[in-house]
Enzyme design. Sequence first.
Site, PDB file in Angstrom:
ATOM      1  N   HIS A  77       0.839  -1.213   0.000  1.00 33.83           N
ATOM      2  CA  HIS A  77       0.000   0.000   0.000  1.00 33.83           C
ATOM      3  C   HIS A  77       0.857   1.239   0.000  1.00 33.83           C
ATOM      4  O   HIS A  77       1.025   1.857   1.045  1.00 33.83           O
ATOM      5  CB  HIS A  77      -0.924  -0.003   1.220  1.00 33.83           C
ATOM      6  CG  HIS A  77      -2.106   0.888   1.081  1.00 33.83           C
ATOM      7  ND1 HIS A  77      -2.117   2.207   1.478  1.00 33.83           N
ATOM      8  CD2 HIS A  77      -3.332   0.653   0.577  1.00 33.83           C
ATOM      9  CE1 HIS A  77      -3.305   2.736   1.265  1.00 33.83           C
ATOM     10  NE2 HIS A  77      -4.050   1.815   0.713  1.00 33.83           N
ATOM     11  N   PHE A  78       1.389   1.677  -0.969  1.00 34.49           N
ATOM     12  CA  PHE A  78       1.475   1.149  -2.323  1.00 34.49           C
ATOM     13  C   PHE A  78       2.952   1.054  -2.673  1.00 34.49           C
ATOM     14  O   PHE A  78       3.726   1.917  -2.267  1.00 34.49           O
ATOM     15  CB  PHE A  78       0.775   2.083  -3.314  1.00 34.49           C
ATOM     16  CG  PHE A  78      -0.699   2.216  -3.084  1.00 34.49           C
ATOM     17  CD1 PHE A  78      -1.570   1.221  -3.514  1.00 34.49           C
ATOM     18  CD2 PHE A  78      -1.219   3.317  -2.427  1.00 34.49           C
ATOM     19  CE1 PHE A  78      -2.941   1.354  -3.326  1.00 34.49           C
ATOM     20  CE2 PHE A  78      -2.579   3.446  -2.232  1.00 34.49           C
ATOM     21  CZ  PHE A  78      -3.442   2.467  -2.675  1.00 34.49           C
TER      22      PHE A  78
END
EC number: 4.2.1.59
Length: 171
Positions: A77-78
Amino acid sequence: MSTLTQANSTDVTTTQGDNQNSHTSEIKTTFTIEEIQQLLPHRYPFLLVDKIIDYVPGKLAVGVKNVTFNEPQFQGHFPGRSLMPGVLIVEAMAQVGGIVMTQMSDSPGGLFVFAGIDKVRFRRQVVPGDQLVMTVELLWVKQRRFGKMQGRAEVDGQLAAEGELMFSLVS
């Protein structure tokens, strides 16, 4: 969940030189990570509060989460742009609220869980290196089993997230 009874204590001070007795009531206003672990059932990687820096019994708590790059959520993420997921920011605020709920003097014991989330808004991204400061204030309690709180999460004095959190006691 049981409450930490030794968290708030009363100290009595006697000054014999002046023949005066002074009674000071010392209320614990901070909690270390070890004390938080005695109050909340969460553990790594889901314990999202590093310490409580201010606590007013039955009213509010201010907690800190130091966001670091090596936390597991940042792997996905991410990739290439690490952002703390909004649901984890809300969970961190709820854990600070859990400190208030578990420390209420008339708390019947048990586990407080989410019962609802309202009016949550995200205003700023939270990234590794940030220190998330969460203030959670008790709005009301009903039948010692349900509670509603207002939470605010800030980074460097800027609002990152806010919302209302509801709690319910499960036995």
